[in-house]
Design an enzyme around this catalytic site. Structure first.
Site, PDB file in Angstrom:
ATOM      1  CG  ASP A  86      -6.698   2.753  -1.649  1.00 35.71           C
ATOM      2  OD1 ASP A  86      -5.552   2.425  -2.009  1.00 35.71           O
ATOM      3  OD2 ASP A  86      -7.240   2.298  -0.624  1.00 35.71           O
ATOM      4  CG  HIS A 139      -4.903   0.892   3.397  1.00 34.22           C
ATOM      5  ND1 HIS A 139      -4.059   0.244   2.526  1.00 34.22           N
ATOM      6  CD2 HIS A 139      -5.877   1.460   2.616  1.00 34.22           C
ATOM      7  CE1 HIS A 139      -4.503   0.398   1.283  1.00 34.22           C
ATOM      8  NE2 HIS A 139      -5.602   1.140   1.316  1.00 34.22           N
ATOM      9  CB  CYS A 171      -1.004  -0.008   1.150  1.00 31.70           C
ATOM     10  SG  CYS A 171      -0.279  -0.009   2.806  1.00 31.70           S
TER      11      CYS A 171
END
Length: 268
Positions: A260, A237, A179
């Protein structure tokens, strides 16, 4: 004679040819003057990405270095990250990225006509940062097993080497990302294109797979936890936020927009 040329604030970004054409009577003279690149402009009040505060423009557009927070809620670790959005040839790589996307390949004319819209460009880039949907994306994600013969995600400390490798390998996804790597590279690309962008780290991060807005755990009648739910809570995250207005939603939605690039579930 001096000429001043001003592009519309909502003009599509990308490469342009500049040609001077002079008409005299029934004769037309044409001369190619060169190429230029048009980007989003956070200094321009008419642009959707306009940022009024100069300190924020310095931080979210011009700063080539940053810190990404990772780890867990009880032990937060700060990692340095080099965005390098102004290094050569990052701009060319970012413009090529737009032309490699599925959006462009499926309908080039419509795709190019929408490149003046930062929310559209943000969606294209968030798709292209990961290569998990077979679209020549920049990074392949991997969260378990061996990273043997490829780069362990924890070894990356900047975007430039990743984008260089992607180009050198003929736009084959670089292995591997997680991530914070996806978010770091996406920040580089969006800042390079002129869209103010930052990273957001979230600890004890809820991952809701069935989309009912809750994290579900199941127990039997004796209180034993049953391993049947796919919802989970991650240690952390990291994603991005980009700054632009939302004429499609109304002024109350102007400001930081979530993007994202981590490929967990496929977006619609």
């Amino acid at each position: 004679t001096n000429f001043t040329i001003s592009s519309p604030a909502n003009a599509v970004i990308g490469r342009y040819n500049l040609i001077l054409q002079v008409t005299s009577g029934n004769k037309i003279f044409s001369r190619f003057l060169g190429q230029f690149v048009l980007l989003f402009n956070p200094w321009c009040p008419g642009d959707d990405v306009y940022v009024a505060n100069e300190n924020e423009r310095q931080e979210y557009v011009l700063n080539e270095n940053g810190i990404i927070f990772v780890g867990n809620a009880k032990y937060i670790e700060a990692r340095g990250w080099y965005y390098g959005q102004f290094q050569d040839p990052i701009l060319n790589i970012c413009l090529t990225m737009l032309d490699l996307s599925l959006y462009y390949r499926q309908d080039p004319a419509t795709d190019v006509s929408r490149r003046g819209d930062p929310k559209y460009v943000g969606r294209v880039i968030s798709s292209m940062i990961n290569g998990n949907d077979n679209d020549n994306g920049v990074l392949l994600g991997k969260w378990q097993g061996s990273f043997y013969s490829h780069e362990n995600p924890s070894r990356w400390d900047g975007s430039v080497v990743i984008l260089h490798k992607w180009r050198q390998d003929n736009y084959k996804p670089v292995q591997y990302g997680q991530c914070w790597v996806f978010a770091g590279v996406m920040c580089t690309v969006l800042r390079c294109l002129g869209i103010p962008t930052r990273l957001v780290s979230n600890f004890n991060s809820a991952h809701d797979v069935d989309r009912n807005l809750s994290i579900d755990k199941y127990y039997d009648s004796s209180g034993k936890c049953l391993n049947i739910g796919k919802d989970s809570t991650w240690d952390y995250h990291v994603w991005n936020e980009s700054w632009f207005i939302r004429p499609d939603l109304g002024t109350s939605y102007n400001g930081w927009q979530v993007l994202d690039a981590t490929p967990q579930e496929q977006s619609k």
